[in-house]
Design an enzyme around this catalytic site. Structure first.
Site: not given
Length: 756
Positions: A311-312, A356, A390, A438, A677, A706
């Protein structure tokens, strides 16, 4: 104790002219912008693992002037990055090269004094990267320990006094109290000179790397014998490792591959060293070696596969002000992504741009993105790439888009239906090395344009960029009214073949379906979840014959991700995530798609491909999916866990979390105690048990953190393995960084069993 010399000798590179040039170092021009070029000295360190780079910054620590060759993704020659393309066009290509890193730090763009210097750097670095990748785990361990020894040997006398031993242990990420460290030191100091040298250092190394848990596993297999016979190895492979093909042939091949002793090999025996080498190898990995290649049926319709989707794709960071980059497309493709998003807008000089929309993200040229896609589309996988357009461009710039698509992608672009494939979606095999579009389309499967066709036609505009329905998001971006109609030129429309974007009109029975097989709808994550809740089985059936794309909610302006698992459970194929954002969602995503050879296509289980299926992940019933299994995971130990805090005195306090991802009732999590440790060889010996009802949809995630008592725990590494790729028996889990790259030597040693 010279690890670099050992590395060169091991790989026959001790007299290699490229590496000799790198060890000598050279002055290179570092390029950051059109006005920023600075001469800097670069040199390969003697460990053959790190590069030193000169810095003029005040107060810069020596460590910050080093970068590890393990962090390099690739080395490119010529103007092959945005930086050199923009800022070094005046320099001949044969004097330019770039170092691209695995994580999202800036690419290092460099200009050399001569083409010969470029060749030395590019070929030399590639040789080290290639040879390092071919090293087995034992060689990596030895090389790493020698590097730590070299760093600790402050006075470079090839001896280790007690203080240097303490520094060495800190480099190894293990905290040892003075009395214990002094005890080991004295045991190894046979010459009683208060320093270790030669064989004494080797003894110290052997004591340090001895693994009692491996001794125990070996004793289980060999009994009281010093070696494993073929017969005993077969028994171990059958009863402990649950290898389907366990037999003399497999046992002999493992001895041949992993036994270091030629004497034992000649006697068809495996020593303890060979046993460890096997367990550290791809054959001893918790992820199935057979699933590292394409093994699934690739001849089914596209709708029968999960498709790795971004995405993006153009963003490197957040969705409001972050940079856009062609590099983001390259990184996604190199991770096996097969569906990319291109958010296209009118640009200056009649050149369409990608960014965007309505935000302050930076802009990149559409044609530059296409060139990057052309060059990298099929490096990680030969299976089809889908470009999700898009389209917000004017008619004029749409024609420019169509021209660029044909001119740049050429024969890669699928611009007409495959012969005879006009009634159902084609398969990944039929579409090998093809790029599909698409987007919106005028008319049906066959082109609607042509000489007598209209110059442009209105189509509904339901794309997600125009959607930004969340008011909180709208308030953060430039106000822009949403237009309901978009004009579309036939030249662009005709290139959309099997992925026509349509508005979702609801579920129908297959016989009366209003959606053609080549039409696909997109759903926001919230709408998809609503459909799964209200009409789960209908959504599953719809996804048997149609592609569905899911994208993150509009409020995720920080590029955060949603869990893809629920969408996969509903049969949704193109579940688009923000590849630029690391985290547990992306870990699970990349874990799923490492299956089937990492080709970007994973065949859905049979019950998600059956048009008459009654499966509904939100309301489970009996069916072929219901196959409860008992999973036992014994977390035994960890090896060479990396430091999270680069502070020299920092030692990790690791704990392991095991998670199950799948249908709702299977989701679970368990965790070990914290070992303080010790990141070098922590021992947990902790067993967990899970009951998994729908194993075909489950993934198992191993995560190491951790522990921090005063703040959030730090992530160390993880590995996510699809259920059907999980191997049983004694195995090593090889850990990945937060960006999904392999930690070269960091592992968990586990024992796994699955029972009905």
């Amino acid at each position: 104790m010279d690890s670099g010399r050992d590395f060169l000798t091991l790989h026959g590179l001790q007299d290699d002219p490229d590496l000799q040039a790198l060890l000598k170092g050279s002055q290179l021009l570092k390029v950051k912008s059109s006005s920023w070029r600075r001469e800097r000295f670069y040199k390969l360190q003697e460990d053959c693992k790190t590069i030193w780079q000169e810095s003029r910054k005040v107060m810069r620590s020596p460590e910050s002037q080093l970068f590890s060759i393990e962090d390099i993704q690739e080395v490119r020659m010529g103007h092959r990055t945005e930086g050199l393309e923009k800022f070094a066009r005046d320099i001949p290509e044969d004097r330019c090269f770039s170092i691209v890193f695995k994580d999202q730090r800036n690419t290092l763009d460099l200009i050399a004094p001569s083409p010969a210097d470029v060749q030395h750097w590019v070929q030399g670095l590639r040789k080290i990267i290639d040879r390092s990748g071919s090293m087995d785990q034992r060689q990596k361990l030895q090389h790493w320990i020698h590097s730590c020894l070299r760093k600790a040997d402050k006075n470079k006398d090839n001896k280790m006094n007690f203080k240097e031993v303490k520094d060495f242990l800190k480099e190894l990420n293990v905290q040892v109290d003075d009395s214990y460290a002094r005890k080991i030191f004295r045991e190894c100091d046979h010459s009683q000179t208060d320093s270790l040298e030669d064989e004494e250092i080797e003894t110290f190394y052997r004591m340090l790397t001895q693994r009692a848990e491996i001794d125990r596993a070996f004793a289980e297999a060999a009994g009281s014998a010093e070696t494993l016979s073929v017969e005993k190895l077969v028994t171990f492979l059958q009863h402990q490792q649950r290898e389907e093909e366990a037999g003399p042939a497999l046992a002999l091949s493992l001895i041949e591959r992993y036994e270091p002793s030629e004497t034992a090999k000649a006697q068809r025996q495996m020593t303890k060293d060979g046993f460890l080498m096997y367990l550290l190898s791809a054959d001893g990995n918790a992820f199935s070696l057979a699933h590292r290649r394409v093994y699934q049926d690739m001849n089914q319709p596209l709708s029968h596969y999960l498709v790795s989707s971004s995405h993006n794709t153009y963003l490197l960071e957040d969705q409001l002000t972050g940079p856009s980059s062609t590099e983001a497309y390259i990184r996604a493709l190199c991770k096996g992504c097969r569906c990319l998003e291109l958010d296209c807008w009118d640009g200056p000089n009649q050149e369409p741009i990608i960014y965007h929309g309505y935000t302050f993200t930076s802009k990149i040229l559409f044609c530059d993105v296409l060139r990057a896609i052309r060059d990298y589309a099929f490096k990680a996988s030969p299976y089809p790439v889908i470009l999700s357009l898009e389209n917000h461009c004017s008619l004029e710039q749409q024609r420019v888009m169509a021209h660029h698509l044909r001119a740049i992608l050429g024969p890669m672009l699928l611009d007409q239906p495959l012969d005879g494939v006009t009634t159902s979606l084609p398969s990944p095999e039929q579409l090998k090395e093809k790029i599909l579009l698409k987007g919106k389309k005028l008319g049906g499967l066959l082109p609607a344009g042509g000489e007598n066709g209209p110059e442009a036609t209105d189509v509904s505009d339901e794309d997600e960029a125009a959607e930004m329905e969340d008011e909180a998001v709208r308030s953060q971006v430039q106000h822009k009214p949403k237009e309901d109609k978009l004009k579309l030129v036939p030249e662009l429309s005709d290139m959309v073949i099997y992925c026509k974007s349509v508005h979702f009109g609801g579920f129908s029975s297959p016989s009366t379906s209003g959606q053609a097989f080549y039409e696909m709808a997109s759903f926001s994550e919230s709408r998809a979840l609503r459909l799964l809740q209200e009409s789960g089985n209908s959504f599953v059936r719809h996804n048997v014959g149609h592609l569905s794309r899911i994208y993150p909610a509009g409020w995720r302006t920080d590029s955060s991700n949603y869990s893809p698992v629920e969408m996969w459970n509903g049969g949704c194929q193109i579940v688009a995530l923000n590849f630029q954002t690391p985290g547990p969602e992306m870990d699970v995503y990349l874990g799923c798609f490492q299956d089937n050879g990492g080709c970007g296509y994973v065949l859905k289980p049979a019950f998600l491909r059956d048009p008459d299926t009654t499966f509904n992940s939100r309301a489970l019933t009996q069916g072929p999916w219901w196959a409860p299994k008992k999973l036992r995971v014994w977390i035994i130990s960890g090896q060479q866990l990396p430091k999270v805090n680069k502070n020299k005195n920092s030692i990790v306090d690791p704990k392991v979390i095991v998670e199950i991802h799948g249908v709702g009732q299977d989701v679970a999590s368990r965790q070990t105690a914290v070992i303080t440790n010790n990141g070098f060889n922590p021992r947990w010996d902790t067993e967990f048990e899970f009951v998994v009802a729908v194993p075909d949809l489950a993934l198992v995630r191993f995560m190491v953190e951790d522990y921090d008592s005063s703040s959030k725990n730090d992530f160390i590494g993880q590995s996510t393995i699809p259920w059907n790729s999980l191997k049983q028996g004694y195995r090593h889990v090889h850990l990945l960084s937060k960006n999904g790259d392999l930690h070269p030597s960091a592992t968990l040693f586990v024992k796994i069993s699955i029972q009905d």
